[in-house]
Scaffold this motif. Structure first.
Motif, PDB file in Angstrom:
ATOM      1  N   ARG A  35       0.841  -1.215   0.000  1.00  0.00           N
ATOM      2  CA  ARG A  35       0.000   0.000   0.000  1.00  0.00           C
ATOM      3  C   ARG A  35       0.868   1.253   0.000  1.00  0.00           C
ATOM      4  N   GLU A  36       1.896   1.258   0.840  1.00  0.00           N
ATOM      5  CA  GLU A  36       2.791   2.415   0.901  1.00  0.00           C
ATOM      6  C   GLU A  36       3.468   2.668  -0.446  1.00  0.00           C
ATOM      7  N   GLU A  37       3.774   1.588  -1.157  1.00  0.00           N
ATOM      8  CA  GLU A  37       4.433   1.702  -2.460  1.00  0.00           C
ATOM      9  C   GLU A  37       3.427   1.891  -3.598  1.00  0.00           C
ATOM     10  N   LYS A  38       2.147   2.010  -3.232  1.00  0.00           N
ATOM     11  CA  LYS A  38       1.063   2.266  -4.184  1.00  0.00           C
ATOM     12  C   LYS A  38       0.936   1.168  -5.249  1.00  0.00           C
ATOM     13  N   LYS A  39       1.087  -0.077  -4.804  1.00  0.00           N
ATOM     14  CA  LYS A  39       0.924  -1.229  -5.681  1.00  0.00           C
ATOM     15  C   LYS A  39      -0.498  -1.751  -5.563  1.00  0.00           C
ATOM     16  N   LYS A  40      -1.068  -2.177  -6.691  1.00  0.00           N
ATOM     17  CA  LYS A  40      -2.379  -2.808  -6.650  1.00  0.00           C
ATOM     18  C   LYS A  40      -2.242  -4.154  -5.950  1.00  0.00           C
ATOM     19  N   VAL A  41      -3.258  -4.478  -5.147  1.00  0.00           N
ATOM     20  CA  VAL A  41      -3.240  -5.708  -4.366  1.00  0.00           C
ATOM     21  C   VAL A  41      -4.507  -6.504  -4.661  1.00  0.00           C
ATOM     22  N   LEU A  42      -4.346  -7.807  -4.884  1.00  0.00           N
ATOM     23  CA  LEU A  42      -5.475  -8.714  -5.031  1.00  0.00           C
ATOM     24  C   LEU A  42      -5.299  -9.860  -4.054  1.00  0.00           C
ATOM     25  N   GLY A  43      -6.335 -10.125  -3.273  1.00  0.00           N
ATOM     26  CA  GLY A  43      -6.328 -11.295  -2.410  1.00  0.00           C
ATOM     27  C   GLY A  43      -7.010 -12.444  -3.118  1.00  0.00           C
ATOM     28  N   ILE A  44      -6.442 -13.630  -2.999  1.00  0.00           N
ATOM     29  CA  ILE A  44      -7.122 -14.837  -3.476  1.00  0.00           C
ATOM     30  C   ILE A  44      -7.149 -15.822  -2.307  1.00  0.00           C
ATOM     31  N   TRP A  45      -8.319 -16.434  -2.124  1.00  0.00           N
ATOM     32  CA  TRP A  45      -8.434 -17.389  -1.035  1.00  0.00           C
ATOM     33  C   TRP A  45      -7.578 -18.597  -1.347  1.00  0.00           C
ATOM     34  N   ALA A  46      -6.730 -18.961  -0.400  1.00  0.00           N
ATOM     35  CA  ALA A  46      -5.759 -20.033  -0.598  1.00  0.00           C
ATOM     36  C   ALA A  46      -6.403 -21.415  -0.580  1.00  0.00           C
ATOM     37  N   TYR A  47      -7.579 -21.527   0.054  1.00  0.00           N
ATOM     38  CA  TYR A  47      -8.245 -22.828   0.196  1.00  0.00           C
ATOM     39  C   TYR A  47      -9.730 -22.689  -0.108  1.00  0.00           C
ATOM     40  N   LYS A  48     -10.315 -23.728  -0.672  1.00  0.00           N
ATOM     41  CA  LYS A  48     -11.735 -23.696  -1.037  1.00  0.00           C
ATOM     42  C   LYS A  48     -12.648 -23.528   0.172  1.00  0.00           C
ATOM     43  N   ASP A  49     -12.277 -24.088   1.309  1.00  0.00           N
ATOM     44  CA  ASP A  49     -13.155 -24.069   2.485  1.00  0.00           C
ATOM     45  C   ASP A  49     -12.777 -23.007   3.515  1.00  0.00           C
ATOM     46  N   ASP A  50     -11.970 -22.030   3.116  1.00  0.00           N
ATOM     47  CA  ASP A  50     -11.521 -20.979   4.033  1.00  0.00           C
ATOM     48  C   ASP A  50     -11.813 -19.632   3.371  1.00  0.00           C
ATOM     49  N   ARG A  51     -12.725 -18.873   3.948  1.00  0.00           N
ATOM     50  CA  ARG A  51     -13.088 -17.567   3.394  1.00  0.00           C
ATOM     51  C   ARG A  51     -12.762 -16.456   4.383  1.00  0.00           C
ATOM     52  N   THR A  52     -11.572 -16.526   4.917  1.00  0.00           N
ATOM     53  CA  THR A  52     -11.091 -15.501   5.843  1.00  0.00           C
ATOM     54  C   THR A  52     -11.067 -14.150   5.145  1.00  0.00           C
ATOM     55  N   ASN A  53     -11.458 -13.114   5.858  1.00  0.00           N
ATOM     56  CA  ASN A  53     -11.397 -11.754   5.335  1.00  0.00           C
ATOM     57  C   ASN A  53     -10.253 -11.000   5.987  1.00  0.00           C
ATOM     58  N   LEU A  54      -9.502 -10.280   5.173  1.00  0.00           N
ATOM     59  CA  LEU A  54      -8.490  -9.359   5.676  1.00  0.00           C
ATOM     60  C   LEU A  54      -8.983  -7.958   5.370  1.00  0.00           C
ATOM     61  N   VAL A  55      -9.037  -7.133   6.373  1.00  0.00           N
ATOM     62  CA  VAL A  55      -9.533  -5.773   6.215  1.00  0.00           C
ATOM     63  C   VAL A  55      -8.701  -5.055   5.153  1.00  0.00           C
ATOM     64  N   GLY A  56      -9.405  -4.466   4.191  1.00  0.00           N
ATOM     65  CA  GLY A  56      -8.748  -3.679   3.159  1.00  0.00           C
ATOM     66  C   GLY A  56      -8.175  -4.470   1.996  1.00  0.00           C
ATOM     67  N   VAL A  57      -8.366  -5.791   1.989  1.00  0.00           N
ATOM     68  CA  VAL A  57      -7.868  -6.610   0.887  1.00  0.00           C
ATOM     69  C   VAL A  57      -9.063  -7.187   0.131  1.00  0.00           C
ATOM     70  N   ASN A  58      -9.231  -6.762  -1.116  1.00  0.00           N
ATOM     71  CA  ASN A  58     -10.290  -7.305  -1.963  1.00  0.00           C
ATOM     72  C   ASN A  58      -9.902  -8.740  -2.309  1.00  0.00           C
ATOM     73  N   THR A  59     -10.683  -9.705  -1.827  1.00  0.00           N
ATOM     74  CA  THR A  59     -10.327 -11.116  -1.994  1.00  0.00           C
ATOM     75  C   THR A  59     -11.372 -11.826  -2.843  1.00  0.00           C
TER      76      THR A  59
END
Length: 134
Positions: free
Chosen positions: A95-119
């Motif tokens: 974020r500080e370096e102004k890079k675009k970020v994409l979250g992808i869920w690492a596992y099919k049965d895990d839908r953890t949310n990270l604040v501020g990360v579009n997953t």
């Protein structure tokens, strides 16, 4: 000696460099992403920019340099992400370096949310769409 065609040169120039942020417990998923990129007509160049000793004194400097050199950051999101101080720092650095970020869920049965990360669900079209946006 092999000759590189104009098309191959164009394809190499079009590839994007992606930094992958992940919790160390999800290293195998990172390996799957790398394998997927090697065994498909990948629109990005996967460079393993993970730093093997996350707590040595130069770790943050080396990671920041690698993030700066990337076109974007993919975050492998899982329940392990919630306690990964290194991964959290990598996301903040992106974020500080102004890079675009994409979250992808690492596992099919895990839908953890990270604040501020579009997953999104881990699919090749979702990754391609992100890469194309860079």
């Amino acid at each position: 000696m092999t000759l590189t065609t104009e098309r191959e040169i164009s394809e190499m120039a079009d590839k994007k460099v992606i930094f992958v942020a992940f919790a160390i417990e999800d290293e195998r998923q990172r390996d799957f992403l790398k394998g997927q990129s090697l065994h498909t007509n990948s629109p990005f160049e996967y460079i393993d920019m993970s730093v093997k000793e996350p707590y040595d004194s130069n770790w943050k400097d080396r990671v920041r340099t690698r993030i700066r050199r990337s076109d974007g950051v993919i975050v492998l999101v899982s329940k392990n992400s919630l306690n990964s101080s290194g991964q959290k720092w990598e996301i903040e650095c992106a974020r500080e370096e102004k890079k675009k970020v994409l979250g992808i869920w690492a596992y099919k049965d895990d839908r953890t949310n990270l604040v501020g990360v579009n997953t999104v669900v881990w699919t090749w079209p979702a990754i391609e769409k992100f890469i194309d946006s860079l």
